[in-house]
Design a protein around this motif. Sequence first.
Motif, PDB file in Angstrom:
ATOM      1  N   GLN A  37      77.207  26.580 -48.994  1.00  0.00           N
ATOM      2  CA  GLN A  37      77.189  27.816 -49.785  1.00  0.00           C
ATOM      3  C   GLN A  37      78.590  28.162 -50.282  1.00  0.00           C
ATOM      4  OE1 GLN A  37      75.164  31.153 -48.013  1.00  0.00           O
ATOM      5  NE2 GLN A  37      75.974  32.586 -49.515  1.00  0.00           N
ATOM      6  N   GLN A  38      79.595  27.996 -49.454  1.00  0.00           N
ATOM      7  CA  GLN A  38      80.970  28.301 -49.856  1.00  0.00           C
ATOM      8  C   GLN A  38      81.433  27.359 -50.975  1.00  0.00           C
ATOM      9  OE1 GLN A  38      83.024  28.068 -46.117  1.00  0.00           O
ATOM     10  NE2 GLN A  38      82.713  30.236 -45.672  1.00  0.00           N
ATOM     11  N   VAL A  39      81.115  26.082 -50.843  1.00  0.00           N
ATOM     12  CA  VAL A  39      81.490  25.111 -51.885  1.00  0.00           C
ATOM     13  C   VAL A  39      80.782  25.463 -53.193  1.00  0.00           C
ATOM     14  CG1 VAL A  39      81.268  22.693 -52.602  1.00  0.00           C
ATOM     15  CG2 VAL A  39      82.050  23.251 -50.287  1.00  0.00           C
ATOM     16  N   PHE A  40      79.497  25.773 -53.099  1.00  0.00           N
ATOM     17  CA  PHE A  40      78.723  26.132 -54.291  1.00  0.00           C
ATOM     18  C   PHE A  40      79.315  27.371 -54.970  1.00  0.00           C
ATOM     19  CE2 PHE A  40      75.373  28.700 -56.247  1.00  0.00           C
ATOM     20  CZ  PHE A  40      74.952  27.820 -57.237  1.00  0.00           C
ATOM     21  N   GLU A  41      79.584  28.407 -54.198  1.00  0.00           N
ATOM     22  CA  GLU A  41      80.119  29.654 -54.768  1.00  0.00           C
ATOM     23  C   GLU A  41      81.481  29.417 -55.431  1.00  0.00           C
ATOM     24  OE1 GLU A  41      80.029  32.451 -51.546  1.00  0.00           O
ATOM     25  OE2 GLU A  41      77.855  32.727 -51.708  1.00  0.00           O
ATOM     26  N   LYS A  42      82.309  28.582 -54.827  1.00  0.00           N
ATOM     27  CA  LYS A  42      83.620  28.267 -55.404  1.00  0.00           C
ATOM     28  C   LYS A  42      83.447  27.541 -56.743  1.00  0.00           C
ATOM     29  CE  LYS A  42      87.835  25.616 -54.376  1.00  0.00           C
ATOM     30  NZ  LYS A  42      87.764  24.538 -55.349  1.00  0.00           N
ATOM     31  N   LEU A  43      82.599  26.533 -56.773  1.00  0.00           N
ATOM     32  CA  LEU A  43      82.361  25.783 -58.011  1.00  0.00           C
ATOM     33  C   LEU A  43      81.732  26.675 -59.084  1.00  0.00           C
ATOM     34  CD1 LEU A  43      81.109  22.416 -56.499  1.00  0.00           C
ATOM     35  CD2 LEU A  43      83.222  22.771 -57.806  1.00  0.00           C
ATOM     36  N   LEU A  44      80.816  27.535 -58.681  1.00  0.00           N
ATOM     37  CA  LEU A  44      80.178  28.443 -59.637  1.00  0.00           C
ATOM     38  C   LEU A  44      81.216  29.382 -60.254  1.00  0.00           C
ATOM     39  CD1 LEU A  44      77.506  29.321 -60.933  1.00  0.00           C
ATOM     40  CD2 LEU A  44      77.208  30.907 -59.020  1.00  0.00           C
ATOM     41  N   ARG A  45      82.099  29.915 -59.443  1.00  0.00           N
ATOM     42  CA  ARG A  45      83.162  30.794 -59.968  1.00  0.00           C
ATOM     43  C   ARG A  45      84.078  30.032 -60.932  1.00  0.00           C
ATOM     44  NH1 ARG A  45      83.294  32.701 -54.795  1.00  0.00           N
ATOM     45  NH2 ARG A  45      85.030  31.336 -54.258  1.00  0.00           N
ATOM     46  N   GLU A  46      84.448  28.806 -60.566  1.00  0.00           N
ATOM     47  CA  GLU A  46      85.350  28.013 -61.397  1.00  0.00           C
ATOM     48  C   GLU A  46      84.736  27.657 -62.751  1.00  0.00           C
ATOM     49  OE1 GLU A  46      86.398  24.556 -59.110  1.00  0.00           O
ATOM     50  OE2 GLU A  46      87.565  25.725 -57.675  1.00  0.00           O
ATOM     51  N   HIS A  47      83.427  27.524 -62.799  1.00  0.00           N
ATOM     52  CA  HIS A  47      82.760  27.069 -64.019  1.00  0.00           C
ATOM     53  C   HIS A  47      81.796  28.116 -64.591  1.00  0.00           C
ATOM     54  CE1 HIS A  47      84.310  23.003 -63.471  1.00  0.00           C
ATOM     55  NE2 HIS A  47      84.052  23.154 -62.190  1.00  0.00           N
ATOM     56  N   GLN A  48      81.979  29.365 -64.244  1.00  0.00           N
ATOM     57  CA  GLN A  48      81.040  30.405 -64.667  1.00  0.00           C
ATOM     58  C   GLN A  48      80.955  30.562 -66.185  1.00  0.00           C
ATOM     59  OE1 GLN A  48      82.216  34.138 -62.954  1.00  0.00           O
ATOM     60  NE2 GLN A  48      84.256  34.080 -63.836  1.00  0.00           N
ATOM     61  N   ARG A  49      82.004  30.205 -66.904  1.00  0.00           N
ATOM     62  CA  ARG A  49      81.970  30.319 -68.375  1.00  0.00           C
ATOM     63  C   ARG A  49      80.860  29.469 -68.981  1.00  0.00           C
ATOM     64  NH1 ARG A  49      87.024  31.276 -71.844  1.00  0.00           N
ATOM     65  NH2 ARG A  49      85.380  30.590 -73.205  1.00  0.00           N
ATOM     66  N   ILE A  50      80.537  28.362 -68.329  1.00  0.00           N
ATOM     67  CA  ILE A  50      79.457  27.510 -68.822  1.00  0.00           C
ATOM     68  C   ILE A  50      78.159  28.306 -68.840  1.00  0.00           C
ATOM     69  CG2 ILE A  50      78.002  25.512 -68.246  1.00  0.00           C
ATOM     70  CD1 ILE A  50      80.602  24.155 -67.201  1.00  0.00           C
ATOM     71  N   VAL A  51      77.879  28.996 -67.761  1.00  0.00           N
ATOM     72  CA  VAL A  51      76.650  29.791 -67.671  1.00  0.00           C
ATOM     73  C   VAL A  51      76.681  30.897 -68.719  1.00  0.00           C
ATOM     74  CG1 VAL A  51      75.216  31.267 -66.198  1.00  0.00           C
ATOM     75  CG2 VAL A  51      76.329  29.246 -65.225  1.00  0.00           C
ATOM     76  N   PHE A  52      77.815  31.585 -68.847  1.00  0.00           N
ATOM     77  CA  PHE A  52      77.922  32.666 -69.831  1.00  0.00           C
ATOM     78  C   PHE A  52      77.672  32.157 -71.250  1.00  0.00           C
ATOM     79  CE2 PHE A  52      81.005  34.731 -66.697  1.00  0.00           C
ATOM     80  CZ  PHE A  52      80.010  35.520 -66.132  1.00  0.00           C
ATOM     81  N   LYS A  53      78.215  30.997 -71.573  1.00  0.00           N
ATOM     82  CA  LYS A  53      78.042  30.451 -72.923  1.00  0.00           C
ATOM     83  C   LYS A  53      76.594  30.067 -73.182  1.00  0.00           C
ATOM     84  CE  LYS A  53      82.746  29.039 -73.434  1.00  0.00           C
ATOM     85  NZ  LYS A  53      83.704  28.020 -73.675  1.00  0.00           N
TER      86      LYS A  53
END
Length: 174
Positions: A7-23
């Motif tokens: 979960q911690q690894v996932f949350e870190k990666l999601l934060r780092e790449h959140q712009r992809i989701v926003f776009k």
Amino acid sequence: MHGQERQQVFEKLLREHQRIVFKVVSVYARHPDDRNDLMQEICVQLWRSFPRFDEKRAQFSTWMYRVALNVAISQVRRQPSQGARIEPLQQHHLDTIGDTQGVPDYDERIEALYGFIDQLDHLNRALILLYLEDRSYRQIADILGISETNVATKISRIKQKLRSQMTGVEPAGA
């Protein structure tokens, strides 16, 4: 990797790449409620799929784009009545797609470009989103699951169609 660590690894990666989701959300959903729903659905599917993510086969960003675009396209297809809720792209939509501050020639042409993108079918919309992100044809092909040749052909056709729409001149053979 066990539960808490995963979960911690996932949350870190999601934060780092959140712009992809926003776009992706900005391109496929116009109404604020639809954007929120799509954002949540993408994050849920990313979490569900995370155990199958293989960093040896793909970069996280490539995998994330693939999941996000598949979810967005599937959700749009499931909601054919969504057309009633589509809004034309406005400045606040463009702000979520990318920062336009400091761009000297930002004008009606940019709005027309996004209006054109909004008219594309789901696959071509995903393709042009990735192209505008400066992804290589190989990366686009990997994300969309099509050949590089197909990517090149589709991008060429989209460019021709855009050129003719912006200039009012029909491409040869159209």
